[in-house]
Design an enzyme around this catalytic site. Structure first.
Site, PDB file in Angstrom:
ATOM      1  N   SER A 156       0.829  -1.197   0.000  1.00  0.00           N
ATOM      2  CA  SER A 156       0.000   0.000   0.000  1.00  0.00           C
ATOM      3  C   SER A 156       0.869   1.255   0.000  1.00  0.00           C
ATOM      4  CB  SER A 156      -0.953  -0.049   1.199  1.00  0.00           C
ATOM      5  OG  SER A 156      -2.008   0.872   1.059  1.00  0.00           O
ATOM      6  N   ASP A 181      -0.547  -4.805  -3.583  1.00  0.00           N
ATOM      7  CA  ASP A 181      -1.908  -4.274  -3.629  1.00  0.00           C
ATOM      8  C   ASP A 181      -1.986  -2.747  -3.640  1.00  0.00           C
ATOM      9  OD1 ASP A 181      -4.546  -5.223  -3.990  1.00  0.00           O
ATOM     10  OD2 ASP A 181      -5.082  -4.517  -2.000  1.00  0.00           O
ATOM     11  N   HIS A 308      -7.026  -6.518   1.647  1.00  0.00           N
ATOM     12  CA  HIS A 308      -5.985  -5.587   1.202  1.00  0.00           C
ATOM     13  C   HIS A 308      -4.602  -5.997   1.707  1.00  0.00           C
ATOM     14  CE1 HIS A 308      -4.025  -1.943   0.026  1.00  0.00           C
ATOM     15  NE2 HIS A 308      -3.969  -1.423   1.245  1.00  0.00           N
TER      16      HIS A 308
END
Length: 349
Positions: A156, A181, A308
């Site tokens: 992220s 991700d 996530h």
């Protein structure tokens, strides 16, 4: 009729040699199913010590500053797998996967500025330039001017930091880049909702167990064991309010958000090392990434049945993907290893 009854009469006597039960056979409706012992909420969500996965923790003091970055390390040989967590997470986000990766590589997981146990002069300055400089400074302090081969992994927000570090060639021994991700298009589109998402979070927790439980029940993390290890690193105790609060003050860093993700796709493609993009579900690729994938400029894996935080939700699969990436690209402690070519041995003192 009599002959028939005499023929049927002996049937009950066939069971006389078998032991008689004192009780009638229990009815299926009267029996109670055997249930496993139940756990209380405090037991199910109690913290787990990271020492079962990482080997040790340490503080890296940056020269000429008051900045101290906390790291967790594991493993004794192989290339360095240097892990950068996402916004609001901590280095412990990689704990379970580190316990597997360390069998074939060294793992370093860093608490970024404003996160975990790291302490810096300016906790709010999360500009992409500052975050990149932090990573470079920690690597230089740990390994000097000749670091071993590094595979940089970023999840992220940490993924954007990893991409910028790689694109700027800030680590001379960088041998691989793994982004977890984060895709420029979806990240930029989500920024307008980020303040609302942050404000809608539960802000106060009476115990660590409640903080862990909220993260699991809210769907932020899907792996309870990983949450029990990592969540204690994302909160801190507030003496004035006598409760736990989120460690990272992300809502105060909005001015830097666009800088994390703007131009990320082109920077990712321009990074001159082997690249792996891990996505949770079928995230949409923008035009640059779609063309880049078709041209074989990077490897992409869509990991199913995960949220996530891929490294936390499916740590075994994540670790396997990382080790396969290292093996596939022949990344050793000194960089890419070419079969048939032996490096000269170091002279003895």
């Amino acid at each position: 009729m009599e002959s028939k009854s005499s023929t049927l009469a002996p049937l009950p006597e066939d069971n006389q040699d078998q032991p008689q039960s004192d009780h009638a056979a229990p009815s299926a409706f009267s029996s109670k199913p055997i249930r496993p012992p139940t756990q209380t909420s405090s037991q199910k969500y109690s913290p787990i010590d990271w020492k079962d996965y990482f080997d040790q923790e340490d503080d890296v003091c940056i020269p000429d500053t008051n900045d101290v970055f906390h790291i967790y390390t594991a493993g004794k040989e192989g290339p360095i797998v240097f892990c950068l967590h996402g916004g609001g997470y901590s280095g412990l986000s990689f704990a379970i996967s580190a316990g597997i990766i360390k069998e074939k590589a060294k793992v370093v997981a860093m608490d970024l500025r404003g996160h975990g146990k790291s302490s810096t002069e300016n906790e709010i300055d999360m500009s992409i330039e500052t975050l990149c400089n932090d990573v470079q400074a920690v690597v230089k302090k740990m390994y000097g001017d000749a670091p071993p081969a590094i595979v940089l992994i970023g999840h992220s927000m940490g993924g954007s930091v990893a991409v910028h570090v790689a694109a700027k060639k800030m680590l001379p021994s960088l041998a691989g880049l793994v982004v977890v991700d984060v895709v420029e298009g979806t990240a930029m589109a989500s920024l307008m909702h980020m303040q609302k998402i942050l404000s809608n979070r539960v802000q106060h927790f009476p115990t660590l167990e409640k903080a862990i439980e909220w993260n699991v029940r809210s769907g932020s993390l899907r792996n309870t064991d990983s949450a029990r290890i990592s969540i204690p690193g994302t909160v801190k105790y507030d003496d004035s309010q006598q409760c736990y609060r989120h460690r990272a003050r992300l809502e105060e860093t909005e001015q830097y958000w666009r800088g994390w993700y703007e131009g990320l796709s082109e920077k990712f493609l321009s990074s001159p090392v082997p690249k792996l993009l891990l996505l949770a579900g079928t995230d949409r690729l923008d035009r640059a990434l779609t063309i880049g994938q078709m041209q074989g400029k990077f490897q992409m894996v869509v990991v199913r049945h995960t949220g996530h935080a891929i490294q936390e939700d499916v740590p075994d699969e994540f670790a396997s993907l990382i080790l396969n990436f290292i093996s596939r690209n022949r990344i050793g402690p000194h960089g890419v290893e070419i079969p048939g070519i032996r490096r000269p041995s170091q002279p003895h003192a």
